[in-house]
Write a protein that holds these residues in place. Structure first.
Motif, PDB file in Angstrom:
ATOM      1  N   LYS A 108      16.583  -5.127 -10.577  1.00  0.00           N
ATOM      2  CA  LYS A 108      16.098  -4.026  -9.755  1.00  0.00           C
ATOM      3  C   LYS A 108      17.268  -3.207  -9.237  1.00  0.00           C
ATOM      4  O   LYS A 108      17.214  -1.981  -9.218  1.00  0.00           O
ATOM      5  N   SER A 130       7.115  -6.932  -2.701  1.00  0.00           N
ATOM      6  CA  SER A 130       8.409  -6.264  -2.597  1.00  0.00           C
ATOM      7  C   SER A 130       8.311  -5.067  -1.652  1.00  0.00           C
ATOM      8  O   SER A 130       7.361  -4.963  -0.853  1.00  0.00           O
ATOM      9  N   ASP A 131       9.256  -4.154  -1.767  1.00  0.00           N
ATOM     10  CA  ASP A 131       9.273  -2.958  -0.915  1.00  0.00           C
ATOM     11  C   ASP A 131       7.985  -2.142  -1.028  1.00  0.00           C
ATOM     12  O   ASP A 131       7.570  -1.505  -0.064  1.00  0.00           O
ATOM     13  N   ASP A 132       7.342  -2.162  -2.187  1.00  0.00           N
ATOM     14  CA  ASP A 132       6.105  -1.389  -2.363  1.00  0.00           C
ATOM     15  C   ASP A 132       5.074  -1.767  -1.291  1.00  0.00           C
ATOM     16  O   ASP A 132       4.501  -0.904  -0.615  1.00  0.00           O
ATOM     17  N   ASP A 144       6.245  -3.436 -11.281  1.00  0.00           N
ATOM     18  CA  ASP A 144       5.578  -3.702 -10.001  1.00  0.00           C
ATOM     19  C   ASP A 144       5.054  -2.416  -9.376  1.00  0.00           C
ATOM     20  O   ASP A 144       3.942  -2.369  -8.847  1.00  0.00           O
ATOM     21  N   THR A 145       5.834  -1.341  -9.470  1.00  0.00           N
ATOM     22  CA  THR A 145       5.407  -0.094  -8.827  1.00  0.00           C
ATOM     23  C   THR A 145       4.304   0.605  -9.617  1.00  0.00           C
ATOM     24  O   THR A 145       3.337   1.112  -9.031  1.00  0.00           O
ATOM     25  N   ASP A 202       1.881  -5.299  -7.285  1.00  0.00           N
ATOM     26  CA  ASP A 202       3.258  -5.514  -6.829  1.00  0.00           C
ATOM     27  C   ASP A 202       3.685  -6.965  -7.067  1.00  0.00           C
ATOM     28  O   ASP A 202       4.716  -7.233  -7.684  1.00  0.00           O
ATOM     29  N   THR A 242      13.926  -5.956  -2.074  1.00  0.00           N
ATOM     30  CA  THR A 242      14.368  -5.117  -3.191  1.00  0.00           C
ATOM     31  C   THR A 242      14.304  -3.618  -2.900  1.00  0.00           C
ATOM     32  O   THR A 242      13.902  -2.821  -3.744  1.00  0.00           O
TER      33      THR A 242
END
Ligand SMILES: [Mg+2]
Length: 494
Positions: free
Chosen positions: A34, A205-207, A446-447, A126, A244
């Protein structure tokens, strides 16, 4: 020490904890992916902005292509937050039937199920997409083995869980008239899967971290408040930085955390020598805006503002507007017509992309005018074909971390997977098919899967969220609570 104590408390079983420890030991290798993807985007943006527009060339040549990506045997992209790709399975477990077969029927209009479906679909995308992130290509057989391994043993599941999803759907979500909200306090069953602890948990994650921050801000303020939202983004990062996040957005958070920060949009405007980011960070987290506002103009306005807190390039925030519109129309549709759905999006995006800044940004990046509208027209063209190869989808729509090369891909994946797909087993329902298809495209899995999952979940509702998949994802209970609260807010507004 705190890290290990927290891990033990989280996993609560020795096999899962040992598995997590093995993963954590490999963290330095796995987390490269990533980081390198994001570095590539940053390098790309800097290169584009320093070169300016080159007549006659598309900006695509400067974007991080899948072919240039990391060649790593297993792309566990998160910095130690992901569970192993194949989590430990319960002894003696056998593959259970997926939650149900195809069928693209929507859940009832304005049901709580759709709000839960949207945020849970995003969470699934995600958490389950993360293990395949940055793969140049994804081995479909391996991906299917992975999602099948999430299934708990059928004999242990309660009887009502073994019913076909259509039956569950009809009994739990009676059809309602448009504009009518269902009982906010409907019983939800309360079943606790005895094997959850042994199945392993896939971390978000950040999403999801940023999606939840947007939802919490909307709930706390009962409206859009850019100062509160920016503060939540930055404080969530400070509290839990190991999700991430990209290096560039971290610089925005650090500036937002400074006491002297007066204009919360200014740090994002300073990015990339004042040109702003065009990554997909604004789009990946925007679903909550579509669940809070029923008016499409509000959806567009607040999607843009929420994205501009970190992405001030129009290619970045226009992607968030498009994603929010897709969730909005999916949520509102009873029997979604794919052609009409795309036409609605094109109508909005042609207007959105006509402003001077959008035209200038597209030109600077080497794109034609109205680049999102152009890709929506390509989606329409693809949908008219009975089959389209994954390589054509990736080359025309993308699987990058640039919003322009990921949001259209998510929308296409949702629409394509309304029907059965020859590569995906028939016993997968439409939501499962959408998520599996997105991940199979590789790249920023993931996004793209979280965006497609949000759209699909808003349309199909939580009845298509398999219990075993949901229970494999970190914080699904919290996600359900946030969705329920948004549903209440939405109902209060209409
Ligand atoms: Mg992510």
């Amino acid at each position: 020490m705190g890290f290990f104590l927290r891990s033990i408390l989280l996993f609560r079983s020795l096999p899962s904890f040992l598995s997590f420890c093995c993963y954590a030991l490999h963290r330095p290798v796995l987390c490269l992916n990533k980081g390198r993807l994001r570095e590539k985007l940053n390098e790309t943006q800097n290169a584009v902005f320093s070169q300016g527009h080159r007549d006659g060339e598309s900006g695509d040549h400067l974007l991080p292509s899948a072919a240039k990506r990391i060649h790593c045997s297993r792309a566990g992209a998160a910095r130690g937050r992901r569970a192993p790709l194949f989590p430990p399975r319960t002894k003696g477990a056998k593959m259970a039937a997926a939650a149900g077969s195809g069928g693209a029927a929507a859940a009832s209009v304005l049901s709580r199920s759709r709000f839960r479906g949207c945020l849970l679909g995003a969470l699934l995308g995600d958490c389950l997409g993360g293990g395949f992130e940055a793969f140049e290509t994804v081995n479909l057989a391996e991906l299917l083995r992975f999602v099948r391994s999430l299934q708990p043993p059928e004999k242990e599941r309660p009887a009502q869980d073994r019913l076909a999803p259509e039956v569950n759907h009809k009994t739990s979500s009676p059809a309602r008239q448009e504009g009518e909200c269902e009982d906010l306090h409907q019983e939800q069953g309360g079943y606790t899967d005895p094997h959850r602890e042994d199945l392993g948990i896939h971390f978000y994650s950040d999403d999801t971290a940023m999606t939840h921050s947007i939802v919490r801000s909307l709930l706390a303020k009962q409206d859009f408040d850019e100062v509160d939202m920016a503060k939540r983004f930055a404080e969530e990062y400070k509290k839990d930085p190991d999700r991430t996040y990209g290096a560039s957005v971290i610089t925005v958070f650090k500036k937002l955390l400074r006491p002297k920060c007066r204009d919360v949009f200014e740090p994002a405007r300073q990015q990339f020598n004042g040109k702003g980011s065009y990554g997909n960070g604004g789009a990946m987290r925007v679903a909550g805006i579509s669940l809070a506002y029923s008016n499409v103009q509000d959806v567009k306005k607040f999607a843009k503002l929420s994205a501009e807190l970190t992405h001030s390039n129009s290619l970045g925030y226009n992607g968030a507007i498009l994603q929010a519109l897709a969730v909005h129309y999916a949520l509102q549709s009873v029997e979604l017509n794919r052609e009409k759905f795309v036409e609605q999006l094109i109508g909005h995006m042609e207007e959105v992309e006509a402003d001077d800044k959008s035209v200038a940004d597209a030109r600077m990046l080497g794109y034609e005018e109205l680049p999102y509208s152009k890709r929506l027209k390509k989606i329409k063209e693809f949908l008219e074909q009975s089959t389209v190869s994954k390589s054509d989808v990736v080359s025309e729509l993308g699987n990058d971390i640039a919003a322009l090369r990921s949001v259209p891909t998510a929308i296409y994946s949702f629409l394509r997977c309304m029907e059965s797909h020859p590569d995906i087993p028939e016993d997968f329902n439409s939501l499962q098919r959408t998520i599996v298809y997105c991940i199979s495209l590789g790249g920023d899995t993931d996004t793209i899967a979280t965006m497609a999952g949000a759209i699909a979940g808003a349309y199909y509702g939580e009845e298509q969220v398999p219990r075993s998949w949901k229970y494999s994802c970190e914080s699904f209970e919290e996600t359900e609570k946030l969705a329920d609260s948004l549903y209440e807010l939405y109902c209060q507004r209409i």
